[in-house]
Write a protein that holds these residues in place. Sequence first.
Motif, PDB file in Angstrom:
ATOM      1  N   THR A 176       0.827  -1.291  -0.002  1.00 47.45           N
ATOM      2  CA  THR A 176      -0.060   0.264  -0.010  1.00 47.45           C
ATOM      3  C   THR A 176       0.883   1.300   0.023  1.00 47.45           C
ATOM      4  OG1 THR A 176      -0.072   0.407   2.556  1.00 47.45           O
ATOM      5  CG2 THR A 176      -1.759  -1.059   1.526  1.00 47.45           C
ATOM      6  N   TYR A 177       2.043   1.319   0.148  1.00 46.49           N
ATOM      7  CA  TYR A 177       2.932   2.363   0.362  1.00 46.49           C
ATOM      8  C   TYR A 177       2.718   3.382  -0.789  1.00 46.49           C
ATOM      9  CZ  TYR A 177       6.976   5.340   1.749  1.00 46.49           C
ATOM     10  OH  TYR A 177       7.773   6.312   2.080  1.00 46.49           O
ATOM     11  N   VAL A 178       3.099   2.805  -1.774  1.00 46.07           N
ATOM     12  CA  VAL A 178       2.867   3.795  -3.073  1.00 46.07           C
ATOM     13  C   VAL A 178       1.609   4.356  -3.163  1.00 46.07           C
ATOM     14  CG1 VAL A 178       3.127   3.958  -5.572  1.00 46.07           C
ATOM     15  CG2 VAL A 178       4.899   2.433  -4.247  1.00 46.07           C
ATOM     16  N   LEU A 179       0.648   3.736  -3.395  1.00 46.12           N
ATOM     17  CA  LEU A 179      -0.725   4.344  -3.460  1.00 46.12           C
ATOM     18  C   LEU A 179      -1.267   4.981  -2.520  1.00 46.12           C
ATOM     19  CD1 LEU A 179      -2.616   1.048  -4.959  1.00 46.12           C
ATOM     20  CD2 LEU A 179      -1.690   2.962  -6.235  1.00 46.12           C
ATOM     21  N   TYR A 180      -0.816   4.500  -0.993  1.00 49.92           N
ATOM     22  CA  TYR A 180      -1.360   5.259  -0.071  1.00 49.92           C
ATOM     23  C   TYR A 180      -0.510   6.833   0.264  1.00 49.92           C
ATOM     24  CZ  TYR A 180      -1.476   6.831   5.052  1.00 49.92           C
ATOM     25  OH  TYR A 180      -1.557   7.530   6.401  1.00 49.92           O
ATOM     26  N   THR A 181       0.456   6.968  -0.121  1.00 51.52           N
ATOM     27  CA  THR A 181       1.357   8.027   0.004  1.00 51.52           C
ATOM     28  C   THR A 181       0.881   8.973  -1.247  1.00 51.52           C
ATOM     29  OG1 THR A 181       3.336   7.291  -1.434  1.00 51.52           O
ATOM     30  CG2 THR A 181       3.290   7.391   1.172  1.00 51.52           C
ATOM     31  N   ASP A 182       0.468   8.416  -2.451  1.00 47.75           N
ATOM     32  CA  ASP A 182      -0.120   9.233  -3.544  1.00 47.75           C
ATOM     33  C   ASP A 182      -1.552   9.844  -3.090  1.00 47.75           C
ATOM     34  OD1 ASP A 182      -0.847  10.531  -5.955  1.00 47.75           O
ATOM     35  OD2 ASP A 182      -0.992   8.556  -6.933  1.00 47.75           O
ATOM     36  N   TYR A 183      -2.318   8.878  -2.534  1.00 47.93           N
ATOM     37  CA  TYR A 183      -3.783   9.240  -2.196  1.00 47.93           C
ATOM     38  C   TYR A 183      -3.726  10.280  -1.038  1.00 47.93           C
ATOM     39  CZ  TYR A 183      -8.436   8.678  -0.528  1.00 47.93           C
ATOM     40  OH  TYR A 183      -9.768   8.946  -0.047  1.00 47.93           O
ATOM     41  N   ARG A 184      -2.806  10.224  -0.042  1.00 44.85           N
ATOM     42  CA  ARG A 184      -3.206  10.994   1.067  1.00 44.85           C
ATOM     43  C   ARG A 184      -2.232  12.207   0.821  1.00 44.85           C
ATOM     44  NH1 ARG A 184      -3.773   8.623   7.251  1.00 44.85           N
ATOM     45  NH2 ARG A 184      -5.069  10.595   7.963  1.00 44.85           N
ATOM     46  N   TYR A 185      -0.912  12.278   0.385  1.00 43.10           N
ATOM     47  CA  TYR A 185      -0.062  13.247   0.227  1.00 43.10           C
ATOM     48  C   TYR A 185       0.414  13.655  -0.864  1.00 43.10           C
ATOM     49  CZ  TYR A 185       0.657  11.106   4.944  1.00 43.10           C
ATOM     50  OH  TYR A 185       0.311  10.548   6.154  1.00 43.10           O
ATOM     51  N   GLY A 186      -0.064  13.126  -2.106  1.00 38.31           N
ATOM     52  CA  GLY A 186      -0.066  13.527  -3.267  1.00 38.31           C
ATOM     53  C   GLY A 186       1.589  13.275  -3.703  1.00 38.31           C
TER      54      GLY A 186
ATOM     55  N   ALA B 134       9.330  11.332  -4.897  1.00 43.19           N
ATOM     56  CA  ALA B 134       9.143  11.388  -3.682  1.00 43.19           C
ATOM     57  C   ALA B 134       9.154   9.937  -2.959  1.00 43.19           C
ATOM     58  CB  ALA B 134       7.936  11.967  -2.991  1.00 43.19           C
ATOM     59  N   VAL B 135       8.368   9.056  -3.641  1.00 43.21           N
ATOM     60  CA  VAL B 135       8.157   7.504  -3.139  1.00 43.21           C
ATOM     61  C   VAL B 135       9.469   6.842  -3.222  1.00 43.21           C
ATOM     62  CG1 VAL B 135       7.210   5.443  -3.588  1.00 43.21           C
ATOM     63  CG2 VAL B 135       5.957   7.192  -3.694  1.00 43.21           C
ATOM     64  N   GLY B 136      10.362   7.220  -4.160  1.00 47.77           N
ATOM     65  CA  GLY B 136      11.667   6.522  -4.416  1.00 47.77           C
ATOM     66  C   GLY B 136      12.541   6.789  -3.475  1.00 47.77           C
ATOM     67  N   TYR B 137      12.654   8.283  -3.112  1.00 45.42           N
ATOM     68  CA  TYR B 137      13.611   8.857  -1.955  1.00 45.42           C
ATOM     69  C   TYR B 137      13.240   8.336  -0.627  1.00 45.42           C
ATOM     70  CZ  TYR B 137      15.446  12.428  -5.575  1.00 45.42           C
ATOM     71  OH  TYR B 137      15.894  12.712  -6.643  1.00 45.42           O
ATOM     72  N   THR B 138      11.608   8.215  -0.308  1.00 46.00           N
ATOM     73  CA  THR B 138      11.540   7.834   1.220  1.00 46.00           C
ATOM     74  C   THR B 138      11.648   6.345   1.266  1.00 46.00           C
ATOM     75  OG1 THR B 138       9.109   7.668   0.356  1.00 46.00           O
ATOM     76  CG2 THR B 138       9.872   9.965   1.395  1.00 46.00           C
ATOM     77  N   LEU B 139      11.419   5.509   0.014  1.00 47.71           N
ATOM     78  CA  LEU B 139      11.567   4.030   0.271  1.00 47.71           C
ATOM     79  C   LEU B 139      13.140   4.031   0.412  1.00 47.71           C
ATOM     80  CD1 LEU B 139       9.058   2.459  -2.240  1.00 47.71           C
ATOM     81  CD2 LEU B 139       9.260   2.157   0.339  1.00 47.71           C
ATOM     82  N   GLY B 140      14.064   4.773  -0.337  1.00 47.82           N
ATOM     83  CA  GLY B 140      15.331   4.572  -0.190  1.00 47.82           C
ATOM     84  C   GLY B 140      15.632   4.928   1.203  1.00 47.82           C
ATOM     85  N   LEU B 141      15.360   5.883   2.062  1.00 45.38           N
ATOM     86  CA  LEU B 141      15.478   6.363   3.247  1.00 45.38           C
ATOM     87  C   LEU B 141      15.267   5.117   4.251  1.00 45.38           C
ATOM     88  CD1 LEU B 141      16.516   8.354   5.326  1.00 45.38           C
ATOM     89  CD2 LEU B 141      14.156   9.402   5.201  1.00 45.38           C
ATOM     90  N   VAL B 142      14.160   4.608   3.743  1.00 46.18           N
ATOM     91  CA  VAL B 142      13.610   3.521   5.135  1.00 46.18           C
ATOM     92  C   VAL B 142      14.653   2.292   4.858  1.00 46.18           C
ATOM     93  CG1 VAL B 142      11.852   1.627   5.325  1.00 46.18           C
ATOM     94  CG2 VAL B 142      11.103   4.060   4.803  1.00 46.18           C
ATOM     95  N   GLY B 143      14.908   1.968   3.715  1.00 46.10           N
ATOM     96  CA  GLY B 143      15.996   0.969   3.551  1.00 46.10           C
ATOM     97  C   GLY B 143      17.277   1.284   3.991  1.00 46.10           C
TER      98      GLY B 143
END
Length: 448
Positions: free
Chosen positions: A245-255, A260-269
Amino acid sequence: MDSAPNPNSSRHKAAFAFIFVTVMLDMLAFGIIIPVLPHLIVDLIGGSIAKAAVWTSAFGTVYMLMQFVFSPVQGTLSDRFGRRSVILISSFGLGVDFIVMALTPVMWLLFFGRAVSGICSASFSTANAYIADIVPKEKRAAAFGAMGGAFALGFVVGPALGGFLGHISLRLPFWVAAGLSLVNFCYGFFVLPESLPLERRTKRFEWRHANPFGALLLLRRYPQVFAFATVLFLINLAQFSLNSTYVLYTDYRYGWGPQAVGYTLGLVGLCSGLVQAVLVRQLMPKLGERRLIMLGLPLCVVGYLFFGLSSVGWMFLLGIPFLCLGGLAGPPSQALITRQVDPHEQGRLQGALSSLASLAGIFGPAVFANLFALFISDHAPAHLPGIAFVLAALLISAATMLASYAIRHLHPVQPGENPATTHGAELSPVTDIVHHEPLANDQPESFP
């Protein structure tokens, strides 16, 4: 005057380095094709995005299903024939399989190749058994933390590298993954020693132990093992809230878009890798395994709640450190489990644990994705886009309570004691299960 360096210590470091690289490459090979596999599927089926989505889901399911089935098979084979041969065959098989997928002109062969990838990547369980063989019990949590760091490193680098290579050619990432696996095989063939001597191997291979359900029965034969295995299962299940759900959720709620998804997932990893590879090793001598577990799990709950309840993006980002610090709990849980199981069954144990993780991968994405879809729909009982992460927090809360109970009732295994027979299980007697030689004819001095 300083003594001469111990060659056995160097050999042990080389062996551990190979296992670290094997796990990293398995995850790298998994991640490197994530950005390109759906596009390759689109090309092979004639351009239909809708059909490609169905096929992509099927590819993910078959991959995890193969891991569920074959992790205990590889673990049992390694108990019978040794860890080295199983790991090398898996690395070679993965390399050949990626070549086949790089060349295939038809969908069914690509699908078959993905299934074979799941089988060969099941060597992760054997790699963990190798670690249990070569690392002294008091340093296993740090070793499993390093394995978690390898996993996270592959997750961070793989998709980024795959996306870059995919711009050149959709099939290039498969060729690179094949080359990495085959180089790893060659390195291991000349460097990797066997960790399980002949006298500690099982006498025969039995299919009743190798099937996933038979392997899971092993977890019930030892005190506290089943409880800690359930804790690891709940941790793995909760993590699939991110995958699904990460990609769809962050798009739906935060746009947030792909960048941005790639950067934040990289930060998580990156943060997860640092926690498991560095912080676990630093905190283990100070806190011990039990305190580390009870510190990590509540922090993980906080992280998931930040993800699920934050109404703005900057609040969501505050959850990343808490979620990553939750990784403190996994390695010591694995270490405690290995100390409760006899050395000659470490392969079966790791196969059973890997099957549990794969089982979470089979059902978790569907559960979290459908909950997310329901709670943003017009028919939602309440508008709660972050329901997947709230459920993940509840799962980790349950894991925390179960871990607390298991730790309070943990039976300390003494040198020379068989943990199974202490509690009435019928097993053949074994020698000292705590202080044993990690490598045949080798006694490593330290964990590198």
